[in-house]
Design a protein around this motif. Structure first.
Motif, PDB file in Angstrom:
ATOM      1  N   ILE A 188     -39.355  46.431  66.714  1.00 32.43           N
ATOM      2  CA  ILE A 188     -40.833  45.974  67.027  1.00 32.43           C
ATOM      3  C   ILE A 188     -40.983  44.577  67.086  1.00 32.43           C
ATOM      4  O   ILE A 188     -40.130  43.717  66.196  1.00 32.43           O
ATOM      5  CB  ILE A 188     -41.642  46.486  65.516  1.00 32.43           C
ATOM      6  CG1 ILE A 188     -43.025  46.158  65.950  1.00 32.43           C
ATOM      7  CG2 ILE A 188     -41.028  46.200  64.492  1.00 32.43           C
ATOM      8  CD1 ILE A 188     -44.077  46.959  64.781  1.00 32.43           C
ATOM      9  N   ASP A 189     -41.952  43.924  67.707  1.00 35.24           N
ATOM     10  CA  ASP A 189     -42.162  42.599  68.053  1.00 35.24           C
ATOM     11  C   ASP A 189     -43.617  42.506  67.338  1.00 35.24           C
ATOM     12  O   ASP A 189     -44.712  42.759  68.101  1.00 35.24           O
ATOM     13  CB  ASP A 189     -42.007  41.965  69.353  1.00 35.24           C
ATOM     14  CG  ASP A 189     -42.202  40.533  69.348  1.00 35.24           C
ATOM     15  OD1 ASP A 189     -43.017  40.098  68.374  1.00 35.24           O
ATOM     16  OD2 ASP A 189     -42.179  39.923  70.310  1.00 35.24           O
ATOM     17  N   PRO A 190     -43.906  42.111  65.927  1.00 28.30           N
ATOM     18  CA  PRO A 190     -45.011  42.334  65.487  1.00 28.30           C
ATOM     19  C   PRO A 190     -46.142  41.231  65.856  1.00 28.30           C
ATOM     20  O   PRO A 190     -47.157  41.051  65.550  1.00 28.30           O
ATOM     21  CB  PRO A 190     -44.831  42.422  64.021  1.00 28.30           C
ATOM     22  CG  PRO A 190     -43.457  41.498  63.791  1.00 28.30           C
ATOM     23  CD  PRO A 190     -42.921  41.897  65.333  1.00 28.30           C
ATOM     24  N   CYS A 191     -45.424  40.086  66.370  1.00 28.94           N
ATOM     25  CA  CYS A 191     -46.298  38.917  66.806  1.00 28.94           C
ATOM     26  C   CYS A 191     -45.836  38.412  68.236  1.00 28.94           C
ATOM     27  O   CYS A 191     -45.499  37.597  68.925  1.00 28.94           O
ATOM     28  CB  CYS A 191     -45.841  37.809  66.204  1.00 28.94           C
ATOM     29  SG  CYS A 191     -45.974  37.615  64.378  1.00 28.94           S
ATOM     30  N   CYS A 192     -46.129  39.601  69.072  1.00 25.54           N
ATOM     31  CA  CYS A 192     -45.334  39.634  70.531  1.00 25.54           C
ATOM     32  C   CYS A 192     -46.176  38.859  71.671  1.00 25.54           C
ATOM     33  O   CYS A 192     -45.439  38.750  72.581  1.00 25.54           O
ATOM     34  CB  CYS A 192     -45.607  41.162  71.089  1.00 25.54           C
ATOM     35  SG  CYS A 192     -47.141  41.788  71.390  1.00 25.54           S
ATOM     36  N   GLY A 193     -47.505  38.402  71.422  1.00 27.79           N
ATOM     37  CA  GLY A 193     -47.907  37.465  72.127  1.00 27.79           C
ATOM     38  C   GLY A 193     -48.151  37.714  73.563  1.00 27.79           C
ATOM     39  O   GLY A 193     -48.455  38.966  73.619  1.00 27.79           O
ATOM     40  N   ILE A 194     -47.850  37.221  74.666  1.00 29.49           N
ATOM     41  CA  ILE A 194     -47.855  37.908  76.141  1.00 29.49           C
ATOM     42  C   ILE A 194     -46.933  38.892  76.427  1.00 29.49           C
ATOM     43  O   ILE A 194     -46.738  39.414  77.606  1.00 29.49           O
ATOM     44  CB  ILE A 194     -47.759  36.911  77.277  1.00 29.49           C
ATOM     45  CG1 ILE A 194     -46.435  35.928  76.923  1.00 29.49           C
ATOM     46  CG2 ILE A 194     -49.146  35.943  76.730  1.00 29.49           C
ATOM     47  CD1 ILE A 194     -46.581  34.835  78.082  1.00 29.49           C
ATOM     48  N   GLY A 195     -45.914  39.252  75.582  1.00 25.87           N
ATOM     49  CA  GLY A 195     -44.804  40.270  75.751  1.00 25.87           C
ATOM     50  C   GLY A 195     -43.565  39.764  76.340  1.00 25.87           C
ATOM     51  O   GLY A 195     -42.933  40.713  76.835  1.00 25.87           O
ATOM     52  N   THR A 196     -43.400  38.626  76.295  1.00 22.22           N
ATOM     53  CA  THR A 196     -41.881  38.267  76.730  1.00 22.22           C
ATOM     54  C   THR A 196     -40.806  39.074  76.377  1.00 22.22           C
ATOM     55  O   THR A 196     -39.901  39.613  77.086  1.00 22.22           O
ATOM     56  CB  THR A 196     -41.701  36.785  76.478  1.00 22.22           C
ATOM     57  OG1 THR A 196     -42.814  36.097  76.875  1.00 22.22           O
ATOM     58  CG2 THR A 196     -40.442  36.148  77.423  1.00 22.22           C
ATOM     59  N   VAL A 197     -40.657  39.129  74.946  1.00 21.38           N
ATOM     60  CA  VAL A 197     -39.365  39.926  74.258  1.00 21.38           C
ATOM     61  C   VAL A 197     -39.717  41.640  74.744  1.00 21.38           C
ATOM     62  O   VAL A 197     -38.701  41.938  75.101  1.00 21.38           O
ATOM     63  CB  VAL A 197     -39.635  39.570  72.883  1.00 21.38           C
ATOM     64  CG1 VAL A 197     -38.734  40.753  72.076  1.00 21.38           C
ATOM     65  CG2 VAL A 197     -38.802  38.533  72.483  1.00 21.38           C
ATOM     66  N   ILE A 198     -41.004  41.731  74.534  1.00 21.67           N
ATOM     67  CA  ILE A 198     -41.086  43.580  74.839  1.00 21.67           C
ATOM     68  C   ILE A 198     -40.875  43.786  76.375  1.00 21.67           C
ATOM     69  O   ILE A 198     -39.975  44.589  76.552  1.00 21.67           O
ATOM     70  CB  ILE A 198     -42.539  43.727  74.753  1.00 21.67           C
ATOM     71  CG1 ILE A 198     -43.159  43.340  73.530  1.00 21.67           C
ATOM     72  CG2 ILE A 198     -42.964  45.153  75.070  1.00 21.67           C
ATOM     73  CD1 ILE A 198     -42.455  44.178  72.264  1.00 21.67           C
ATOM     74  N   ILE A 199     -41.006  42.779  77.257  1.00 20.95           N
ATOM     75  CA  ILE A 199     -40.494  43.259  78.689  1.00 20.95           C
ATOM     76  C   ILE A 199     -39.073  43.074  78.862  1.00 20.95           C
ATOM     77  O   ILE A 199     -38.608  43.992  79.440  1.00 20.95           O
ATOM     78  CB  ILE A 199     -41.433  42.127  79.385  1.00 20.95           C
ATOM     79  CG1 ILE A 199     -42.771  42.102  79.646  1.00 20.95           C
ATOM     80  CG2 ILE A 199     -40.611  41.897  81.015  1.00 20.95           C
ATOM     81  CD1 ILE A 199     -43.464  41.237  80.167  1.00 20.95           C
ATOM     82  N   GLU A 200     -38.248  42.211  78.225  1.00 20.35           N
ATOM     83  CA  GLU A 200     -36.909  42.032  78.222  1.00 20.35           C
ATOM     84  C   GLU A 200     -36.239  43.273  77.531  1.00 20.35           C
ATOM     85  O   GLU A 200     -35.490  44.150  78.016  1.00 20.35           O
ATOM     86  CB  GLU A 200     -36.300  40.899  77.586  1.00 20.35           C
ATOM     87  CG  GLU A 200     -36.901  39.739  78.222  1.00 20.35           C
ATOM     88  CD  GLU A 200     -36.541  39.580  79.864  1.00 20.35           C
ATOM     89  OE1 GLU A 200     -35.575  39.904  80.260  1.00 20.35           O
ATOM     90  OE2 GLU A 200     -37.441  39.190  80.568  1.00 20.35           O
ATOM     91  N   GLY A 201     -37.047  43.722  76.332  1.00 20.99           N
ATOM     92  CA  GLY A 201     -36.412  44.870  75.674  1.00 20.99           C
ATOM     93  C   GLY A 201     -36.767  46.167  76.546  1.00 20.99           C
ATOM     94  O   GLY A 201     -35.673  47.012  76.739  1.00 20.99           O
ATOM     95  N   LEU A 202     -38.010  46.548  77.138  1.00 27.68           N
ATOM     96  CA  LEU A 202     -38.307  47.607  77.730  1.00 27.68           C
ATOM     97  C   LEU A 202     -37.431  47.627  78.971  1.00 27.68           C
ATOM     98  O   LEU A 202     -36.838  48.721  79.447  1.00 27.68           O
ATOM     99  CB  LEU A 202     -39.668  47.712  78.406  1.00 27.68           C
ATOM    100  CG  LEU A 202     -40.665  47.663  76.859  1.00 27.68           C
ATOM    101  CD1 LEU A 202     -42.027  47.613  77.542  1.00 27.68           C
ATOM    102  CD2 LEU A 202     -40.405  49.239  76.497  1.00 27.68           C
ATOM    103  N   SER A 203     -36.980  46.429  79.863  1.00 29.51           N
ATOM    104  CA  SER A 203     -36.164  46.517  80.911  1.00 29.51           C
ATOM    105  C   SER A 203     -34.857  46.998  80.787  1.00 29.51           C
ATOM    106  O   SER A 203     -34.168  47.204  81.536  1.00 29.51           O
ATOM    107  CB  SER A 203     -36.466  45.308  81.596  1.00 29.51           C
ATOM    108  OG  SER A 203     -35.636  44.212  80.917  1.00 29.51           O
ATOM    109  N   MET A 204     -34.339  46.782  79.389  1.00 30.32           N
ATOM    110  CA  MET A 204     -32.835  47.230  78.926  1.00 30.32           C
ATOM    111  C   MET A 204     -32.831  48.688  78.460  1.00 30.32           C
ATOM    112  O   MET A 204     -31.909  49.106  77.944  1.00 30.32           O
ATOM    113  CB  MET A 204     -32.412  46.185  78.019  1.00 30.32           C
ATOM    114  CG  MET A 204     -32.237  44.795  78.834  1.00 30.32           C
ATOM    115  SD  MET A 204     -31.352  43.664  77.808  1.00 30.32           S
ATOM    116  CE  MET A 204     -32.628  43.074  76.610  1.00 30.32           C
ATOM    117  N   GLY A 205     -33.997  49.415  78.468  1.00 31.73           N
ATOM    118  CA  GLY A 205     -34.109  50.705  77.959  1.00 31.73           C
ATOM    119  C   GLY A 205     -34.134  50.678  76.289  1.00 31.73           C
ATOM    120  O   GLY A 205     -33.852  51.693  75.648  1.00 31.73           O
TER     121      GLY A 205
END
Length: 318
Positions: A188-205
């Motif tokens: 979880i990224d609980p302070c995700c902002g515009i999703g930079t970390v989320i995008i990288e994580g999702l793109s790696m499965g």
């Protein structure tokens, strides 16, 4: 493809990075491999997709190794690619540790000689298999070649951004440090902002979701995720409202104009991160070792990530 003399699984990874990224690159190495290297290559029995890292250039799965190139070529008479077409690539196109770059003409000569030693049909334009040859510190290695694809680079073009957000390179490295092996890991990224970390994580499965307290920022994050054809959950609300448990939390502590957190608020974020996760990786511009200790975490690794004159501490805690 057959190989009757294959050694145990072992891989060579070559690295390219800016001098400012040296520490972050080594921290990612330690997370993936349990060790790092002072040079621009690393040998490990751990298999990592090179495209996961913003720093790994190439990976060679070692099939044969010898001190003498002619001996290696003779051994390759036992190597058969079957019905697959192939080509051979030399990795010595740059200085690697103490090994000098091999010039273009000599690399092509080595590739031809190695290629002719193999049983099979070569195809320099559209090969089904790519094989690699590299010399390091006087020893020759041959095996299956994988080139890293800079997936993170495409993510720089997201429709919503702001200047103090993590760069995609840093975000990808941090995500790798947090989740080096993705099987059965929830993040979880609980302070995700515009999703930079989320995008990288999702793109790696990686199984990762995000939260933020700012409605417009959440909307921007969702839009960015959709833009890249990814699917991910972004929830509006503070970390204090999280009731589920996660293996790891990735926390880029808020410090920008949209969602600035005071020292007291930073402390609360860390305490809730301790409540909901077993492990945390923190990006912070402040020295917060005392807050980390108060939250009940132990610092196990850290580095400094630079973006021109802007410095962040990257801290891994358990």
């Amino acid at each position: 493809m057959t190989n009757d003399l294959k050694i145990r699984d072992k891989y060579i990874y070559t690295y390219i990075h800016h001098i400012d990224e040296y520490d972050l690159c080594r921290m990612e190495m330690r997370s993936f491999f349990g060790k790092d290297s002072d040079s621009n290559y690393l040998i490990s029995d751990v298999k990592v997709d090179p495209s996961r890292s913003p720093f790994i250039e190439e990976r060679l799965e070692i099939l044969y190794e010898e001190n003498d190139l002619d001996v290696l070529k003779d051994r390759l008479k036992h190597f058969n690619v079957g019905e697959n077409t192939y080509k051979v690539i030399s990795l010595n196109k740059m200085v690697i540790n103490t090994t000098n770059k091999i010039n273009h003409a000599e690399r092509r000569k080595i590739e031809r000689e190695i290629g002719l030693s193999i049983n099979g049909e070569p195809d320099l334009d559209n090969p089904e298999i790519i094989l690699g040859i590299i010399t390091l510190d006087g020893r020759w290695y041959f095996g299956n070649y994988t080139k890293s694809e800079p997936i993170w680079l495409k993510h720089k073009q997201k429709p919503h951004n702001y200047s103090t957000a993590l760069s995609t390179r840093v975000a990808r490295a941090i995500t790798n440090i947090a989740v080096p092996h993705i099987e059965n890991v929830r993040a979880i990224d609980p302070c995700c902002g515009i999703g930079t970390v989320i995008i990288e994580g999702l793109s790696m499965g990686i199984d990762i979701e995000g939260r933020d307290i700012n409605y417009h920022v959440c909307q921007g994050s969702r839009s960015n995720i959709t833009y890249f054809g990814l699917e991910g959950k972004i929830t509006l609300g503070p970390i204090s409202e999280v009731t589920e448990h996660y293996d790891v939390a990735i926390v880029d502590l808020p410090y920008n104009l949209f969602t600035h957190a005071s020292r007291e608020e930073q402390s609360e974020i860390l305490k809730h991160a301790r409540r909901i996760s077993d492990k945390i990786i923190i990006a912070t511009i402040d020295t917060i070792d005392d807050l980390i200790e108060e939250a009940g975490f132990e610092i196990v690794d850290r580095c400094i990530a630079k973006k021109q004159s802007f410095l962040r501490q990257i801290i891994l805690c358990k």
